[in-house]
Scaffold this active site. Structure first.
Site, PDB file in Angstrom:
ATOM      1  N   ILE A  32       0.822  -1.211   0.000  1.00 56.87           N
ATOM      2  CA  ILE A  32       0.000   0.000   0.000  1.00 56.87           C
ATOM      3  C   ILE A  32       0.862   1.270   0.000  1.00 56.87           C
ATOM      4  O   ILE A  32       0.400   2.345  -0.373  1.00 56.87           O
ATOM      5  CB  ILE A  32      -0.956  -0.032   1.216  1.00 56.87           C
ATOM      6  CG1 ILE A  32      -2.201   0.799   0.960  1.00 56.87           C
ATOM      7  CG2 ILE A  32      -0.250   0.369   2.497  1.00 56.87           C
ATOM      8  CD1 ILE A  32      -3.309   0.558   1.985  1.00 56.87           C
ATOM      9  N   GLN A  94       9.717  -4.550  11.741  1.00 61.88           N
ATOM     10  CA  GLN A  94       8.531  -5.349  11.385  1.00 61.88           C
ATOM     11  C   GLN A  94       7.282  -4.714  11.991  1.00 61.88           C
ATOM     12  O   GLN A  94       7.198  -4.508  13.201  1.00 61.88           O
ATOM     13  CB  GLN A  94       8.678  -6.800  11.882  1.00 61.88           C
ATOM     14  CG  GLN A  94       7.492  -7.667  11.466  1.00 61.88           C
ATOM     15  CD  GLN A  94       7.627  -9.134  11.873  1.00 61.88           C
ATOM     16  OE1 GLN A  94       8.549  -9.510  12.585  1.00 61.88           O
ATOM     17  NE2 GLN A  94       6.676  -9.943  11.444  1.00 61.88           N
ATOM     18  N   HIS A 100       6.217 -12.219   6.113  1.00 63.19           N
ATOM     19  CA  HIS A 100       6.077 -11.725   4.742  1.00 63.19           C
ATOM     20  C   HIS A 100       7.429 -11.377   4.154  1.00 63.19           C
ATOM     21  O   HIS A 100       8.347 -10.977   4.872  1.00 63.19           O
ATOM     22  CB  HIS A 100       5.152 -10.500   4.674  1.00 63.19           C
ATOM     23  CG  HIS A 100       5.520  -9.376   5.589  1.00 63.19           C
ATOM     24  ND1 HIS A 100       5.268  -9.380   6.937  1.00 63.19           N
ATOM     25  CD2 HIS A 100       6.144  -8.191   5.343  1.00 63.19           C
ATOM     26  CE1 HIS A 100       5.693  -8.256   7.484  1.00 63.19           C
ATOM     27  NE2 HIS A 100       6.245  -7.514   6.536  1.00 63.19           N
TER      28      HIS A 100
HETATM   29  P1  AMP Z   1       6.980  -4.642   7.655  1.00 70.87           P
HETATM   30  O1  AMP Z   1       7.484  -3.336   8.155  1.00 70.87           O
HETATM   31  O2  AMP Z   1       8.082  -5.513   7.093  1.00 70.87           O
HETATM   32  O3  AMP Z   1       6.109  -5.370   8.655  1.00 70.87           O
HETATM   33  O4  AMP Z   1       6.113  -4.289   6.383  1.00 70.87           O
HETATM   34  C1  AMP Z   1       4.731  -4.181   6.384  1.00 70.87           C
HETATM   35  C2  AMP Z   1       4.346  -3.678   5.021  1.00 70.87           C
HETATM   36  O5  AMP Z   1       2.970  -3.884   4.831  1.00 70.87           O
HETATM   37  C3  AMP Z   1       4.618  -2.190   4.797  1.00 70.87           C
HETATM   38  O6  AMP Z   1       5.463  -2.022   3.658  1.00 70.87           O
HETATM   39  C4  AMP Z   1       3.227  -1.612   4.560  1.00 70.87           C
HETATM   40  O7  AMP Z   1       3.216  -0.565   3.598  1.00 70.87           O
HETATM   41  C5  AMP Z   1       2.459  -2.827   4.080  1.00 70.87           C
HETATM   42  N1  AMP Z   1       1.029  -2.773   4.310  1.00 70.87           N
HETATM   43  C6  AMP Z   1       0.384  -2.479   5.474  1.00 70.87           C
HETATM   44  N2  AMP Z   1      -0.949  -2.557   5.321  1.00 70.87           N
HETATM   45  C7  AMP Z   1      -1.152  -2.919   4.041  1.00 70.87           C
HETATM   46  C8  AMP Z   1      -2.327  -3.160   3.251  1.00 70.87           C
HETATM   47  N3  AMP Z   1      -3.563  -3.047   3.774  1.00 70.87           N
HETATM   48  N4  AMP Z   1      -2.173  -3.507   1.961  1.00 70.87           N
HETATM   49  C9  AMP Z   1      -0.934  -3.616   1.424  1.00 70.87           C
HETATM   50  N5  AMP Z   1       0.210  -3.428   2.110  1.00 70.87           N
HETATM   51  C10 AMP Z   1       0.091  -3.062   3.391  1.00 70.87           C
END
Ligand code: AMP
Length: 114
Positions: A32, A94, A100
């Site tokens: 996102i 994280q 992920h």
């Molecule tokens: P992390 O910091 O590795 O946990 O990354 C989480 C990622 O999820 C970040 O890059 C966010 O931009 C992404 N994210 C959070 N919510 C959503 C969502 N609803 N759809 C797509 N990506 C998301």
């Protein structure tokens, strides 16, 4: 019961996402808040909180994620390369406690990361 994570809610189709790949074991969708021209999030459908939470029984699904990343990269024609990143825990930043991989591509990436 703990609240479902955002990613679990995407798996369950409770919130929308731009899904680019799906099979029996995993799902990939557009981040996102993209940090590169291609920025996908690749997740197992099985709930695993992070690399720290992977158990020996999870090894097939974790290996499957890497093969799925390669398949996605091939489908998208990422012949210049791509970066796969997983953040584990607080210092790594994280935010979502569902394992992920970030699949990033479309520009050169510096090393080491910030
Ligand atoms: P992390 O910091 O590795 O946990 O990354 C989480 C990622 O999820 C970040 O890059 C966010 O931009 C992404 N994210 C959070 N919510 C959503 C969502 N609803 N759809 C797509 N990506 C998301």
């Amino acid at each position: 019961m703990a609240e479902p994570t955002i990613f679990k809610r995407i798996i369950d189709r409770e919130i929308p996402a731009k899904i680019v790949y799906e099979d029996d074991f995993c799902l990939a969708f557009e981040d996102i808040n993209p940090r590169a021209p291609v920025h996908l999030i690749l997740i197992p459908k099985q709930e695993i909180a992070s690399v720290d939470a992977i158990s020996p029984e999870d090894v097939p699904v974790v290996g499957h994620l890497l093969l799925a990343a390669r398949t996605i990269a091939q489908q998208l024609g990422l012949t210049n390369g791509y970066r796969l990143v997983t953040n584990c825990g607080k210092d790594a930043g994280q935010e979502v406690m569902h394992l992920h991989f970030h699949l990033l591509a479309g520009r050169p990436f510096s090393w080491p990361p910030g």
